[in-house]
Structure formats: C-alpha cells, structure tokens
Design an enzyme around this catalytic site. Structure first.
Site, short mmCIF file in Angstrom:
data_model
loop_
_atom_site.label_atom_id
_atom_site.label_comp_id
_atom_site.label_asym_id
_atom_site.label_seq_id
_atom_site.Cartn_x
_atom_site.Cartn_y
_atom_site.Cartn_z
N GLU A 104 14.70 6.91 -31.27
CA GLU A 104 14.67 7.78 -32.46
C GLU A 104 13.46 7.39 -33.29
OE1 GLU A 104 18.26 8.04 -35.25
OE2 GLU A 104 16.56 8.03 -36.64
N HIS A 132 19.85 14.68 -35.94
CA HIS A 132 19.27 13.64 -36.81
C HIS A 132 19.63 13.90 -38.27
CE1 HIS A 132 16.10 11.47 -39.01
NE2 HIS A 132 16.10 10.65 -37.97
N ASP A 158 13.85 3.59 -35.32
CA ASP A 158 13.55 4.49 -36.43
C ASP A 158 12.23 4.14 -37.10
OD1 ASP A 158 13.99 6.77 -37.89
OD2 ASP A 158 15.37 5.86 -39.32
MN MN Z 1 15.32 8.61 -38.01
#
Ligand code: MN
Length: 338
Positions: free
Chosen positions: A9, A177, A300
């Site tokens: 991600e 998301h 992330d």
């Molecule tokens: Mn994210």
C-alpha cells in the site's frame, strides 16, 4: 534478513491530481474533512507539504533509493487519497487514465521493483469498468484502488455494481483505501483531529467495508477479492459481535438475510495489510482471528516510515513461516506477481 519484503500500500500522485486537490479544497463546496486534510497535510507551502509532494510524485530514483535504504524489495504503488474522487466525473475519469499511464510507464522502467494498482473514477461507473479492462490488459496493473467514499456515496450503491462486475470478470483485486470521513460521517470528528488517520479514516473505511458485506455484494460476486489496510480497519476485533448482532437484526427484520455470516465473507473475500500498524498485539489478534494467510505487509510510504514498518515485522515474535507469508507469499499470490 533473507526474506523478500513486498510492500502493498505505497502511495504516489501525479502533479495534475495534486493541483486538482488544491482547486477542490479551495472551492466553497469542498467536503469538510477534505478541506482540513488539504489545509494541514497537502496544502500551503510548508516544508512538510513540500516533502510529501516530492516523495509522492517521484516514481523513479528517489523512491527506489528509499526502498533500498528501508529494505523494501518490491512496492505495489497506488494513488494517494483522495485520488480523483473529489473531482467531477469527466475530470476524474481523465485524471485516472493519465495517472494509470504515468504509473504503467514507471513500472516498465523498474519492473523488478515496482508494480501498480489502477486508479478509477467511481463518479462514472461505466468508464471505471472500461478502464479496469485497459488496466488489466495493456497496462499490466495488478488490481485497482478506490479511496473510500466518493462525494458522500459508498460503493454498495447499485450504480457501482458494474465496477465490481468487471473486477470479478477480470479477477482484478480491489484495494479499499481510507480517506477522511464522508460529509455524513465527519461531524463529531471535526474536533481534536479525530477525522484523521488515528481514528476517522478507520471509522470511515470500516463502515464502508460493513456496507459492502451487508449489502450482499459478495453473494452477487462471490469471487471478488478485497484488500484493506490498517490490520482490517478495526473489524477483526469486532468480528464475533458483528455476526451475533447481525443475526438479531435479521430476526427482527431490520436487515436482509445473507447467504453466509458477515464474518465468513470477511474471512474469505478480504485480506488485510499492516499499513500504518506497528502493534504486535494487533498483529497477533489478526493472525489468531483471520490466520496468517490473510495478512500482507504494507508500509504506507511516504505517509509512514517504511523503516519502522520493517523493524516492526522483522522483530515481531511470530513464527518464521507466518513472517514469510506476510512479507512475501501472500502478496505474490493475491496480486499474481510472477
Ligand atoms: Mn495508505
């Protein structure tokens, strides 16, 4: 550590989408949550905003060097929230296609290090379904990502069905998301920064997941595969209670009966990622509730430190078998990486 770390991600943005955000945030119709996000994180000419902008828009040398420094072998890139979802349908559709072209080009320059998830514009479902075909075909994308609500609408609405119909037909995994809570949900979260990633993003996205499950989406599309971040956006913790109270709600006629229990869809149609989470107890709860086959690693980047994410999963006291599944093999099979 001799293990292939796949981060699932990892965010990017094109310059034109970033400029569009500034325009949307400045409009008098701007969504309240998005306006604060833009004022505090993306907007202005603060040094912090400039660093984020520079990291998000770099799809080449700077990003690969940072992956090397953090020990990330492979990154699956996707559009940063809220992506194209604050634009009108025509603009959003065009911005999404351009972003997909930019991402596909970046992946083609570093195919051993990068893969991509496509951006689509839910504002124009037919166009989104068509773009999924292009993404799965000539662009070689491994799935697609939508940043939760679009203009206060959730994807269980019937008008979005054709997006999921295409996703199932193409066997394209869907990453749901987070973003800031919808205008309907954000009210009590406008104070104390509650709208943000520490609380509001998870409330928004967890609610979105529950809407998808309770709407019967997975009875209609039983092969649909969905990834969600933040170790399941709170849902694994509540899973038994969700089933238990669902049965009562069915009994009193408050919600339609599904073919299966909510937890069964969650266990079979969903996979969770570790994005933004560095809590060993939370990871262990997910291993116990969902099994290590249903968890993937994510850092992330650039919103969180990939170095900390790696340190967390390298040192968590879980079995080496589970660590390998979470870092490597689950992502390889979920996204069909060769
Ligand atoms: Mn994210």
């Amino acid at each position: 550590m001799n293990i292939r770390r796949i981060a699932t991600e990892e965010a990017f943005v094109t310059d034109e989408i970033f400029q569009e955000w500034k325009k949307a945030a400045g409009s008098r119709f701007a969504e309240p949550g998005f306006r604060i996000l833009s004022d505090t994180i993306y907007g202005g000419d603060t040094p912090a905003a400039q660093v984020i902008y520079s990291k998000l828009t770099d799809l080449g040398a700077q990003r690969i060097a940072q992956m090397d420094a953090d020990g990330i072998d492979f990154s699956i890139l996707s559009i940063a929230a809220p992506g194209v979802q604050v634009s009108d349908a025509v603009t959003a559709t065009q911005l999404a296609m351009n972003a997909n072209d930019v991402l596909a080009e970046a992946v083609s320059r570093n195919p051993s290090r990068l893969a991509g998830l496509a951006t689509v514009a839910p504002q124009f479902p037919k166009g989104a379904a068509k773009e999924l075909e292009r993404a799965a075909g000539s662009l070689g994308m491994k799935g697609f990502l939508i940043n939760s609500h679009t203009k206060n609408e959730y994807l269980d609405d019937h008008k979005f069905l054709e997006i999921f119909e295409a996703a199932q037909a193409l066997d394209m995994p869907f990453y749901l998301h987070p973003r800031e809570p919808s205008p309907s949900l954000v009210g009590p979260m406008m104070d104390y920064g509650l709208y943000f990633a520490g609380w509001g993003f998870g409330v928004e996205t967890g609610t979105h997941v529950m809407r998808l499950i309770m709407s019967g989406l997975f009875d209609r599309f039983p092969q649909l595969r969905v990834a969600i971040g933040h170790l399941g956006e709170g849902i694994p913790y509540f899973l038994d209670r969700i089933d238990n109270r669902y049965l009562l709600q069915v009994k009193i006629g408050a919600t339609p009966k599904l073919n299966r229990l909510p937890s069964e869809y969650f266990r079979d149609n969903f996979i969770v990622t570790t994005s933004g989470m560095t809590s060993v107890p939370s990871l262990k709860l997910c291993i116990e509730v969902l099994g290590a086959d249903r968890i993937m690693f994510a850092a992330d980047y650039p919103f969180e430190s990939a170095h900390e994410a790696v340190e967390f999963l390298d040192t968590a006291d879980i079995s080496e078998d589970d660590r390998k599944k979470i870092y490597t093999t689950n992502a390889e099979s979920f996204f069909k990486l060769s």
